[in-house]
Scaffold this motif. Structure first.
Motif, mmCIF file in Angstrom:
data_model
loop_
_atom_site.group_PDB
_atom_site.id
_atom_site.type_symbol
_atom_site.label_atom_id
_atom_site.label_comp_id
_atom_site.label_asym_id
_atom_site.label_seq_id
_atom_site.Cartn_x
_atom_site.Cartn_y
_atom_site.Cartn_z
ATOM 1 N N ALA A 1 23.182 -4.689 19.909
ATOM 2 C CA ALA A 1 24.585 -4.260 19.978
ATOM 3 C C ALA A 1 25.057 -3.696 18.648
ATOM 4 N N ALA A 2 24.513 -4.193 17.539
ATOM 5 C CA ALA A 2 24.925 -3.687 16.229
ATOM 6 C C ALA A 2 24.606 -2.211 16.096
ATOM 7 N N LEU A 3 23.404 -1.821 16.489
ATOM 8 C CA LEU A 3 23.029 -0.402 16.438
ATOM 9 C C LEU A 3 23.911 0.420 17.366
ATOM 10 N N CYS A 4 24.170 -0.111 18.545
ATOM 11 C CA CYS A 4 24.979 0.601 19.546
ATOM 12 C C CYS A 4 26.368 0.933 19.019
ATOM 13 N N THR A 5 26.925 0.048 18.207
ATOM 14 C CA THR A 5 28.297 0.225 17.724
ATOM 15 C C THR A 5 28.363 0.703 16.273
ATOM 16 N N SER A 6 27.221 1.033 15.682
ATOM 17 C CA SER A 6 27.153 1.350 14.249
ATOM 18 C C SER A 6 27.659 2.740 13.889
ATOM 19 N N GLU B 1 21.544 7.194 5.614
ATOM 20 C CA GLU B 1 22.620 6.827 6.537
ATOM 21 C C GLU B 1 22.497 5.359 6.927
ATOM 22 N N ILE B 2 21.277 4.948 7.286
ATOM 23 C CA ILE B 2 21.050 3.549 7.663
ATOM 24 C C ILE B 2 21.328 2.637 6.476
ATOM 25 N N GLY B 3 20.817 3.036 5.300
ATOM 26 C CA GLY B 3 20.997 2.212 4.112
ATOM 27 C C GLY B 3 22.454 2.008 3.751
ATOM 28 N N ALA B 4 23.251 3.058 3.884
ATOM 29 C CA ALA B 4 24.683 2.948 3.573
ATOM 30 C C ALA B 4 25.375 1.991 4.528
ATOM 31 N N TRP B 5 24.995 2.050 5.807
ATOM 32 C CA TRP B 5 25.585 1.145 6.806
ATOM 33 C C TRP B 5 25.202 -0.307 6.509
ATOM 34 N N LEU B 6 23.925 -0.531 6.189
ATOM 35 C CA LEU B 6 23.468 -1.886 5.876
ATOM 36 C C LEU B 6 24.141 -2.408 4.605
ATOM 37 N N PHE C 1 20.686 -6.427 1.602
ATOM 38 C CA PHE C 1 19.661 -5.821 0.765
ATOM 39 C C PHE C 1 18.324 -6.444 1.149
ATOM 40 N N GLY C 2 17.269 -5.618 1.109
ATOM 41 C CA GLY C 2 15.954 -6.096 1.513
ATOM 42 C C GLY C 2 15.232 -5.042 2.330
ATOM 43 N N PRO C 3 14.099 -5.411 2.959
ATOM 44 C CA PRO C 3 13.312 -4.448 3.723
ATOM 45 C C PRO C 3 13.966 -4.108 5.059
ATOM 46 N N CYS C 4 13.669 -2.924 5.549
ATOM 47 C CA CYS C 4 14.184 -2.502 6.850
ATOM 48 C C CYS C 4 13.182 -1.587 7.519
ATOM 49 N N GLY C 5 13.058 -1.730 8.821
ATOM 50 C CA GLY C 5 12.240 -0.821 9.616
ATOM 51 C C GLY C 5 13.105 -0.178 10.688
ATOM 52 N N ALA C 6 12.927 1.107 10.905
ATOM 53 C CA ALA C 6 13.688 1.822 11.931
ATOM 54 C C ALA C 6 12.722 2.540 12.859
ATOM 55 N N THR D 1 13.308 25.023 19.475
ATOM 56 C CA THR D 1 12.672 24.959 18.149
ATOM 57 C C THR D 1 13.333 23.923 17.235
ATOM 58 N N SER D 2 14.530 23.455 17.597
ATOM 59 C CA SER D 2 15.220 22.472 16.766
ATOM 60 C C SER D 2 15.099 21.082 17.378
ATOM 61 N N THR D 3 15.154 20.078 16.535
ATOM 62 C CA THR D 3 15.004 18.706 17.013
ATOM 63 C C THR D 3 16.124 17.820 16.474
ATOM 64 N N SER D 4 16.269 16.668 17.100
ATOM 65 C CA SER D 4 17.222 15.652 16.644
ATOM 66 C C SER D 4 16.492 14.323 16.511
ATOM 67 N N MET D 5 17.028 13.469 15.639
ATOM 68 C CA MET D 5 16.474 12.135 15.426
ATOM 69 C C MET D 5 17.382 11.100 16.088
ATOM 70 N N TYR D 6 16.763 10.169 16.817
ATOM 71 C CA TYR D 6 17.504 9.096 17.472
ATOM 72 C C TYR D 6 16.925 7.753 17.044
ATOM 73 N N ILE D 7 17.749 6.912 16.446
ATOM 74 C CA ILE D 7 17.311 5.561 16.103
ATOM 75 C C ILE D 7 17.376 4.715 17.368
ATOM 76 N N VAL D 8 16.249 4.194 17.806
ATOM 77 C CA VAL D 8 16.231 3.395 19.034
ATOM 78 C C VAL D 8 16.119 1.908 18.742
ATOM 79 N N ASP D 9 15.800 1.557 17.504
ATOM 80 C CA ASP D 9 15.770 0.141 17.142
ATOM 81 C C ASP D 9 15.818 -0.002 15.624
ATOM 82 N N LEU D 10 16.484 -1.030 15.163
ATOM 83 C CA LEU D 10 16.521 -1.363 13.738
ATOM 84 C C LEU D 10 15.958 -2.761 13.555
ATOM 85 N N ASN D 11 14.986 -2.888 12.671
ATOM 86 C CA ASN D 11 14.427 -4.183 12.311
ATOM 87 C C ASN D 11 14.872 -4.471 10.880
#
Length: 441
Positions: A117-122, A305-310, A316-321, A335-345
């Protein structure tokens, strides 16, 4: 899909080995020269001694300057801080019993940051999602009926409950099933907690929807909803997340980095995720060391972006996305792409070890490709090493975690293998899998 009680018990035992032995070993392997606290297995004295020996054997492969000091406890109350020279704890999983211990990150905050839920509302770039809230929580067992009061697990609502908890559970299950049924296919359903793909269910057909509803009504929701009681309701542990499924995927990435106390992000690695044949469960990761500088530039923006939110939450510490790269649907040229974070560890992650082994593999041995994979075999660790002695002796094969289950006579391992290039890596992986499938004990 019907699963027998024996098969379900086997699955639970394998999951216990993975999450209580293999994952803690893997994290200890990358911790460095510091005390590391691991859960002590709740088995017979003989099995407990074997489990501890598995850990110590794994750690002995590290040089003294990198080897952690492993401490085993059966509960947090056994953690002797001063006696072991520990001032503060950095947690992987937030046990209830850790309340009152000095922790680097507030336990409730760390729990929240690791929820789906944190990622969903981030506000971070992620698939369009919505939350399914429980809406209320059940009465405590002591305030219900005699069956609930006498039940061994106060968080379980027994089938013979005659009080208010059982009707509440039926009503909540019905509400969730109605929401899930109304969701357009394809979609992804996530529970709040999960490791290695557990707790994430992809639905691509009506058949899979029916299977999901059966699992929800009989297995997942009764346990999940029963866990919500007065003292933990503020954590929203039973909230579910419904997400749109990402399509036109061209990259499945695992980004690992470290957030400093000042909020800076230190890039560690970008790896390619290895999923099962149905793209639903994480099996491992692979890395190209020579491509890391290019990938660092590719992922710097989303990492920051993730780091600023955290950092905004005091982490502070390790993170996996886990990040999916997909072709933009509104781009006619595709030809263009987008990035989607589907999980944050927001903790140590499975692919963290790959980035930290760059010096071992790429710099000192010219092995520029590496992969992490799980192994299940009838072989003991000794037999496995003897069969692959050249790879092990030359540093091309590293055992990061290993556990021998004396009840099933199976060994479970998490290993890293390095090779000169992608083609050589495929051959090395095939060789390891071939040897692991032998019947030798």
């Amino acid at each position: 899909m019907n699963i027998s009680s024996a098969e379900r018990a086997k699955q639970r035992r394998e999951e216990a080995i993975k999450y209580l032995s293999l994952v803690p070993q893997r994290d200890a392997f990358v911790a460095g020269n510091m005390p590391v606290i691991l859960p002590e297995p709740h088995d017979s004295r003989k099995e407990t001694a074997r489990a501890k020996e598995d850990v110590e054997t794994t750690m002995r492969a590290l040089g003294a300057e990198q080897r952690p000091r492993t401490l085993f406890v059966s509960s947090p109350k056994e953690i002797a801080m001063a006696a072991n020279g520990i001032d503060i704890l950095a947690t992987k999983a937030d046990w209830d019993g850790l309340e009152g211990f000095p922790c680097a990150i507030d336990l409730d905050t760390h729990y929240f940051l690791n929820t789906k839920a944190a990622l969903c509302t981030s506000g971070l770039p992620s698939p369009k999602s919505e939350l399914i809230e429980v809406g209320s929580f059940s009465a405590d067992a002591k305030d219900c009926c005699s069956s609930c009061v006498s039940h061994a697990d106060e968080l379980c609502i027994p089938e013979d409950c005659t009080g208010i908890r059982r009707p509440w559970l039926r009503d909540r299950i019905s509400n969730v099933l109605d929401r899930v049924t109304a969701q357009p296919i394809p979609f992804v359903l996530k529970t709040q907690q999960g490791f290695g793909g557990a707790g994430t269910i992809a639905v691509s057909s009506s058949k899979e929807l029916s299977e999901l509803k059966a699992r929800l009504s009989t297995l997942i929701l009764p346990k999940l909803l029963s866990s919500v009681v007065t003292r933990n309701a503020y954590l929203n542990p039973a909230t579910l997340v419904l997400s749109e499924m990402v399509t036109d995927i061209i990259g499945n990435w695992g980004l690992t980095f470290f957030v400093t106390k000042a909020g800076a992000c230190v890039f560690l690695a970008a790896t390619q995720q290895i999923m099962d044949s149905e793209e639903k469960a994480w099996l491992g990761s692979k890395i190209s060391y020579l491509a890391q500088e290019k990938l660092k530039k590719k992922f710097t923006l989303i990492m920051e972006e993730i780091g600023a939110w955290l950092h905004g939450h005091g982490y502070f510490g390790p993170c996996g996305a886990d990040i999916l790269e997909a072709i933009n649907s509104d781009d006619p040229a595709r030809t263009s792409t987008s990035m989607y974070i589907v999980d944050l560890n927001v903790r140590t992650s499975g692919s963290l070890v790959l980035g930290l082994l760059k010096g071992h593999f790429s710099v000192r041995r010219n092995l520029h490709e590496a992969t992490a994979l799980s192994v299940t075999t009838k072989m003991t660790r000794g037999s496995f090493v003897r069969e692959l002695n050249d790879e092990y002796r030359d540093g091309r094969l590293i055992i990061v975690s290993w556990s021998r289950d004396v009840k099933s006579n199976l060994s479970y391992g998490f290993v890293i293998v390095g090779a000169l290039n992608a083609e050589a890596l495929e051959r090395e992986v095939a060789k390891i899998k071939r040897h692991a499938s032998t019947t030798e004990m």
